[in-house]
Design a protein around this motif. Structure first.
Motif, PDB file in Angstrom:
ATOM      1  N   SER A 239       0.870  -1.185   0.000  1.00  0.00           N
ATOM      2  CA  SER A 239       0.000   0.000   0.000  1.00  0.00           C
ATOM      3  C   SER A 239       0.902   1.228   0.000  1.00  0.00           C
ATOM      4  N   ARG A 240       0.310   2.355  -0.277  1.00  0.00           N
ATOM      5  CA  ARG A 240       1.119   3.581  -0.213  1.00  0.00           C
ATOM      6  C   ARG A 240       1.537   3.865   1.222  1.00  0.00           C
ATOM      7  N   GLY A 241       0.670   3.446   2.163  1.00  0.00           N
ATOM      8  CA  GLY A 241       1.028   3.626   3.573  1.00  0.00           C
ATOM      9  C   GLY A 241       2.378   2.985   3.863  1.00  0.00           C
ATOM     10  N   GLN A 253       4.116  -0.071  -5.032  1.00  0.00           N
ATOM     11  CA  GLN A 253       2.817   0.526  -4.647  1.00  0.00           C
ATOM     12  C   GLN A 253       1.686   0.149  -5.598  1.00  0.00           C
ATOM     13  N   ILE A 254       0.595  -0.281  -4.988  1.00  0.00           N
ATOM     14  CA  ILE A 254      -0.606  -0.647  -5.746  1.00  0.00           C
ATOM     15  C   ILE A 254      -1.706   0.351  -5.401  1.00  0.00           C
ATOM     16  N   GLY A 255      -2.415   0.807  -6.395  1.00  0.00           N
ATOM     17  CA  GLY A 255      -3.521   1.718  -6.112  1.00  0.00           C
ATOM     18  C   GLY A 255      -3.651   2.797  -7.155  1.00  0.00           C
ATOM     19  N   GLN A 256      -4.438   3.784  -6.787  1.00  0.00           N
ATOM     20  CA  GLN A 256      -4.774   4.872  -7.716  1.00  0.00           C
ATOM     21  C   GLN A 256      -3.520   5.546  -8.275  1.00  0.00           C
ATOM     22  N   THR A 257      -2.525   5.760  -7.427  1.00  0.00           N
ATOM     23  CA  THR A 257      -1.302   6.411  -7.896  1.00  0.00           C
ATOM     24  C   THR A 257      -0.141   5.413  -7.986  1.00  0.00           C
ATOM     25  N   GLY A 258      -0.482   4.132  -7.967  1.00  0.00           N
ATOM     26  CA  GLY A 258       0.530   3.092  -8.116  1.00  0.00           C
ATOM     27  C   GLY A 258       0.136   2.172  -9.255  1.00  0.00           C
ATOM     28  N   GLY A 270      -2.385  -6.457   6.569  1.00  0.00           N
ATOM     29  CA  GLY A 270      -2.188  -5.211   7.317  1.00  0.00           C
ATOM     30  C   GLY A 270      -2.444  -3.981   6.473  1.00  0.00           C
ATOM     31  N   ILE A 271      -3.464  -4.095   5.619  1.00  0.00           N
ATOM     32  CA  ILE A 271      -3.869  -2.969   4.749  1.00  0.00           C
ATOM     33  C   ILE A 271      -5.308  -2.623   5.118  1.00  0.00           C
ATOM     34  N   SER A 272      -5.581  -1.322   5.385  1.00  0.00           N
ATOM     35  CA  SER A 272      -6.928  -0.968   5.869  1.00  0.00           C
ATOM     36  C   SER A 272      -7.985  -1.057   4.765  1.00  0.00           C
ATOM     37  N   ALA A 289      -8.125 -10.990   2.857  1.00  0.00           N
ATOM     38  CA  ALA A 289      -7.597  -9.921   3.712  1.00  0.00           C
ATOM     39  C   ALA A 289      -7.219 -10.481   5.075  1.00  0.00           C
ATOM     40  N   ILE A 290      -6.037 -10.070   5.539  1.00  0.00           N
ATOM     41  CA  ILE A 290      -5.604 -10.415   6.895  1.00  0.00           C
ATOM     42  C   ILE A 290      -5.433  -9.091   7.633  1.00  0.00           C
ATOM     43  N   ASN A 291      -6.242  -8.898   8.660  1.00  0.00           N
ATOM     44  CA  ASN A 291      -6.187  -7.625   9.389  1.00  0.00           C
ATOM     45  C   ASN A 291      -6.651  -7.859  10.813  1.00  0.00           C
ATOM     46  N   GLU A 295     -13.232  -4.352  11.812  1.00  0.00           N
ATOM     47  CA  GLU A 295     -13.992  -3.292  11.130  1.00  0.00           C
ATOM     48  C   GLU A 295     -13.225  -2.703   9.940  1.00  0.00           C
ATOM     49  N   ALA A 296     -12.047  -3.225   9.635  1.00  0.00           N
ATOM     50  CA  ALA A 296     -11.245  -2.637   8.543  1.00  0.00           C
ATOM     51  C   ALA A 296     -12.029  -2.711   7.227  1.00  0.00           C
ATOM     52  N   PRO A 297     -12.084  -1.596   6.471  1.00  0.00           N
ATOM     53  CA  PRO A 297     -12.872  -1.566   5.221  1.00  0.00           C
ATOM     54  C   PRO A 297     -12.452  -2.619   4.190  1.00  0.00           C
ATOM     55  N   VAL A 307      -9.394 -12.374  10.559  1.00  0.00           N
ATOM     56  CA  VAL A 307      -9.163 -11.356  11.582  1.00  0.00           C
ATOM     57  C   VAL A 307      -8.063 -11.896  12.488  1.00  0.00           C
ATOM     58  N   GLY A 308      -6.912 -11.216  12.462  1.00  0.00           N
ATOM     59  CA  GLY A 308      -5.803 -11.696  13.288  1.00  0.00           C
ATOM     60  C   GLY A 308      -4.535 -10.945  12.956  1.00  0.00           C
ATOM     61  N   ASP A 309      -3.490 -11.314  13.672  1.00  0.00           N
ATOM     62  CA  ASP A 309      -2.196 -10.661  13.483  1.00  0.00           C
ATOM     63  C   ASP A 309      -1.472 -11.314  12.303  1.00  0.00           C
ATOM     64  N   LEU A 310      -1.076 -10.495  11.348  1.00  0.00           N
ATOM     65  CA  LEU A 310      -0.454 -11.060  10.138  1.00  0.00           C
ATOM     66  C   LEU A 310       0.816 -11.827  10.464  1.00  0.00           C
ATOM     67  N   PHE A 311       1.486 -11.449  11.566  1.00  0.00           N
ATOM     68  CA  PHE A 311       2.736 -12.136  11.912  1.00  0.00           C
ATOM     69  C   PHE A 311       2.474 -13.523  12.525  1.00  0.00           C
TER      70      PHE A 311
HETATM   71  P1  FAD Z   1      -3.408   2.088   7.306  1.00  0.00           P
HETATM   72  O1  FAD Z   1      -4.607   2.771   6.774  1.00  0.00           O
HETATM   73  O2  FAD Z   1      -2.697   2.713   8.430  1.00  0.00           O
HETATM   74  O3  FAD Z   1      -3.849   0.601   7.676  1.00  0.00           O
HETATM   75  C1  FAD Z   1      -3.013  -0.293   8.348  1.00  0.00           C
HETATM   76  C2  FAD Z   1      -3.881  -1.514   8.678  1.00  0.00           C
HETATM   77  O4  FAD Z   1      -3.059  -2.510   9.222  1.00  0.00           O
HETATM   78  C3  FAD Z   1      -4.990  -1.235   9.694  1.00  0.00           C
HETATM   79  O5  FAD Z   1      -6.231  -1.629   9.140  1.00  0.00           O
HETATM   80  C4  FAD Z   1      -4.609  -2.111  10.894  1.00  0.00           C
HETATM   81  O6  FAD Z   1      -5.746  -2.672  11.540  1.00  0.00           O
HETATM   82  C5  FAD Z   1      -3.795  -3.197  10.238  1.00  0.00           C
HETATM   83  N1  FAD Z   1      -2.796  -3.817  11.096  1.00  0.00           N
HETATM   84  C6  FAD Z   1      -1.886  -3.234  11.922  1.00  0.00           C
HETATM   85  N2  FAD Z   1      -1.083  -4.155  12.477  1.00  0.00           N
HETATM   86  C7  FAD Z   1      -1.503  -5.361  12.016  1.00  0.00           C
HETATM   87  C8  FAD Z   1      -1.059  -6.690  12.223  1.00  0.00           C
HETATM   88  N3  FAD Z   1       0.007  -6.967  13.002  1.00  0.00           N
HETATM   89  N4  FAD Z   1      -1.716  -7.696  11.618  1.00  0.00           N
HETATM   90  C9  FAD Z   1      -2.788  -7.443  10.808  1.00  0.00           C
HETATM   91  N5  FAD Z   1      -3.249  -6.194  10.570  1.00  0.00           N
HETATM   92  C10 FAD Z   1      -2.586  -5.157  11.159  1.00  0.00           C
HETATM   93  N6  FAD Z   1      -2.878   4.286  -1.035  1.00  0.00           N
HETATM   94  C11 FAD Z   1      -2.515   3.168  -1.695  1.00  0.00           C
HETATM   95  O7  FAD Z   1      -2.386   2.086  -1.098  1.00  0.00           O
HETATM   96  N7  FAD Z   1      -2.254   3.235  -3.032  1.00  0.00           N
HETATM   97  C12 FAD Z   1      -2.368   4.373  -3.748  1.00  0.00           C
HETATM   98  O8  FAD Z   1      -2.104   4.372  -4.951  1.00  0.00           O
HETATM   99  C13 FAD Z   1      -2.766   5.563  -3.068  1.00  0.00           C
HETATM  100  N8  FAD Z   1      -2.934   6.729  -3.739  1.00  0.00           N
HETATM  101  C14 FAD Z   1      -3.375   7.816  -3.067  1.00  0.00           C
HETATM  102  C15 FAD Z   1      -3.640   9.012  -3.774  1.00  0.00           C
HETATM  103  C16 FAD Z   1      -4.123  10.110  -3.110  1.00  0.00           C
HETATM  104  C17 FAD Z   1      -4.396  11.366  -3.885  1.00  0.00           C
HETATM  105  C18 FAD Z   1      -4.337  10.046  -1.724  1.00  0.00           C
HETATM  106  C19 FAD Z   1      -4.875  11.241  -0.980  1.00  0.00           C
HETATM  107  C20 FAD Z   1      -4.093   8.907  -1.017  1.00  0.00           C
HETATM  108  C21 FAD Z   1      -3.585   7.767  -1.666  1.00  0.00           C
HETATM  109  N9  FAD Z   1      -3.319   6.588  -0.985  1.00  0.00           N
HETATM  110  C22 FAD Z   1      -2.990   5.468  -1.678  1.00  0.00           C
HETATM  111  C23 FAD Z   1      -3.292   6.520   0.489  1.00  0.00           C
HETATM  112  C24 FAD Z   1      -4.549   5.917   1.074  1.00  0.00           C
HETATM  113  O9  FAD Z   1      -5.524   6.931   1.274  1.00  0.00           O
HETATM  114  C25 FAD Z   1      -4.229   5.288   2.463  1.00  0.00           C
HETATM  115  O10 FAD Z   1      -3.644   6.286   3.297  1.00  0.00           O
HETATM  116  C26 FAD Z   1      -3.270   4.114   2.393  1.00  0.00           C
HETATM  117  O11 FAD Z   1      -3.735   3.168   1.454  1.00  0.00           O
HETATM  118  C27 FAD Z   1      -3.208   3.445   3.773  1.00  0.00           C
HETATM  119  O12 FAD Z   1      -2.273   2.427   3.770  1.00  0.00           O
HETATM  120  P2  FAD Z   1      -2.430   1.184   4.752  1.00  0.00           P
HETATM  121  O13 FAD Z   1      -3.756   0.528   4.521  1.00  0.00           O
HETATM  122  O14 FAD Z   1      -1.212   0.382   4.601  1.00  0.00           O
HETATM  123  O15 FAD Z   1      -2.331   1.896   6.181  1.00  0.00           O
END
Ligand code: FAD
Length: 324
Positions: A239-241, A253-258, A270-272, A289-291, A295-297, A307-311
Motif C-alpha cells: 500500500s502507499r502507507g 505501490q498498488i492503487g490509484q497512484t501506483g 495489514g492494509i486498511s 484480507a488479513i487484518n 472493522e477494517a474496510p 481477523v488476526g495478526d499477520l505475523f
Molecule cells: P493504514 O490505513 O494505516 O492501515 C493499516 C492496517 O493494518 C490497519 O487496518 C490495521 O488494523 C492493520 N494492522 C496493523 N497491524 C496489524 C497486524 N500486526 N496484523 C494485521 N493487521 C494489522 N494508497 C494506496 O495504497 N495506493 C495508492 O495508490 C494511493 N494513492 C493515493 C492518492 C491520493 C491522492 C491520496 C490522498 C491517497 C492515496 N493513498 C494510496 C493513500 C490511502 O488513502 C491510504 O492512506 C493508504 O492506502 C493506507 O495504507 P495502509 O492501509 O497500509 O495503512
C-alpha cells in the motif's frame, strides 16, 4: 473482403509479456465481428523466438522488426516501428496492452491514423456484429460500455482481464515477414536502466500478489510476505502507507497512484482498504484480507477475511502450503 486487426505484442528484454497473448486473445474475440485476419507485430530483440510463440498461439501473420533502437523503449523508435506495420497492413483495428508502454504509444498511433481510441478495456462482447467494450471509471467505482462509430480504431486492453489466446496446434504456421525498421530521428534515448523491483515476477502480471500495508510495521515485516510469495510463485506488492513509511520501494505501490493489478489471488496483509488502494486491486479474482481490526474496510471487498495478526497468520499459511 478481409480486414486486418493489428496486435502490438509487447516484449521486454527479448521476451513476450503475458499481456501480448492477452491482446492477441482480445483480437480473437474481435475477429468474431467479421472477416478479420490477425496480424501481430513483435518489435525489439529476439523477435524470432517471439514469432514462434505467437504462431503457436494463433496469429495468422506475424511482422517482426529488430533494431538496436528498439532494445529499450523510446516513443519515437516504437511509434516508427508500429507506423511501418500500419502502413504495411492498413489495419481496421490496432490493439495494445494497457501498460505503461501501451498507454504512451496508443494515442500517438491513433492520432497518426485519425482513429478513435477506447482505453483500458476489461471485457469485450460482440453484440449484433459490433464490438462493445467495457472499461472502468472513477478508479473502478463504475463501468461504462462503449462502441466505435468510426474506423480505424485503437484499443488498449487492461492486463489480466481478457483471456490470453490459447495455443492451437491444429493451425498452419503463421506467415512471418521481417519489416524494415524505418530509422526515425530519436528525440530521446535511454542511457541507463536502474531496476528497483525485487523478485523476478512482474507485479502487474503476477497471478498471486501478496501485499503489505502499514501493518507490516517495518522493512523486515515484509519477510513473511516474501517467503509466502516465493513459495506460491507470486509477487509482493504494497500500500502507499507502507511505501510512505519507508518499509518498501514505491515500485511496489498498488492503487490509484501506483500499479493496477488483477491477479487470480490478492492477499492484503495489514492494509486498511482505503479507496485509493482498492482502485489498484479490487478487480482481482479472489481477495483475501488479513487484518487485526474486524472493522477494517478491506473486509468489505474481501472474498475471504482473516481477523488476526499477520505475523501469526502468514507463518501458519506458509507452513500449510509447504505441505502441499
Ligand atoms: P493504514 O490505513 O494505516 O492501515 C493499516 C492496517 O493494518 C490497519 O487496518 C490495521 O488494523 C492493520 N494492522 C496493523 N497491524 C496489524 C497486524 N500486526 N496484523 C494485521 N493487521 C494489522 N494508497 C494506496 O495504497 N495506493 C495508492 O495508490 C494511493 N494513492 C493515493 C492518492 C491520493 C491522492 C491520496 C490522498 C491517497 C492515496 N493513498 C494510496 C493513500 C490511502 O488513502 C491510504 O492512506 C493508504 O492506502 C493506507 O495504507 P495502509 O492501509 O497500509 O495503512
Amino acid at each position: 473482403m478481409s480486414q486486418f486487426l493489428l496486435v502490438f505484442a509487447e516484449m521486454r528484454e527479448g521476451k513476450l509479456r503475458q499481456v501480448a497473448l492477452e491482446t492477441l486473445g482480445a483480437a480473437q474475440l474481435l475477429a468474431q465481428e467479421g472477416d478479420f485476419i490477425r496480424i501481430v507485430l513483435a518489435a525489439g530483440s529476439n523477435t524470432a523466438d517471439a514469432a514462434a510463440v505467437l504462431s503457436a498461439y494463433g496469429a495468422e501473420i506475424i511482422y517482426t522488426i529488430e533494431d538496436e533502437d528498439l532494445e529499450h523503449y523510446t516513443p519515437d523508435a516504437y511509434a516508427a516501428a508500429i507506423q511501418a506495420a500500419v502502413s504495411e497492413a492498413q489495419p481496421t483495428v490496432v490493439l495494445f496492452g494497457h501498460t505503461a508502454l501501451g498507454r504512451d504509444l496508443a494515442p500517438v498511433i491513433a492520432s497518426s491514423m485519425g482513429a478513435g481510441q477506447i482505453s483500458d478495456v476489461t471485457s469485450i462482447e460482440i453484440k449484433d456484429g459490433e464490438g462493445l467494450f467495457t472499461r472502468p471509471l472513477y478508479a473502478g467505482k463504475a463501468f461504462e460500455k462503449r462502441s466505435f462509430t468510426t474506423r480505424p480504431a485503437v484499443i488498449t486492453i487492461r492486463p489480466n482481464n481478457i483471456a490470453a489466446a490459447a495455443p492451437d496446434a491444429s493451425r498452419n504456421p503463421s506467415a512471418i515477414t521481417e519489416l524494415a525498421y524505418p530509422t526515425p530521428s530519436l528525440r530521446s534515448v535511454v542511457k541507463n536502466v536502474v531496476r528497483k523491483t525485487t523478485g523476478s515476477i512482474d507485479l502487474s502480471e503476477a497471478n498471486i500478489v501478496i501485499s503489505g500495508g502499514r501493518g507490516v510495521k517495518s522493512a523486515d515485516g515484509f519477510k513473511p510476505l516474501e517467503e509466502l510469495a516465493g513459495l506460491l510463485g507470486g509477487a509482493v506488492g504494497a500500500s502507499r502507507g507502507a511505501c510512505d513509511a519507508g518499509y518498501c520501494d514505491y515500485a511496489l505501490q498498488i492503487g490509484q497512484t501506483g500499479k493496477v493489478v488483477t491477479p487470480e489471488i490478492y492477499i492484503a496483509c495489514g492494509i486498511s482498504g482505503a479507496i485509493q488502494h482498492l482502485a489498484g486491486m479490487s478487480q482481482s479474482r479472489i481477495i483475501i484480507a488479513i487484518n487485526k481490526d474486524p472493522e477494517a474496510p478491506i473486509f468489505k471487498v474481501a472474498d475471504y477475511g482473516i481477523v488476526g495478526d499477520l505475523f501469526d497468520i502468514l507463518p501458519l499459511l506458509t507452513m500449510e502450503f509447504r505441505k502441499v
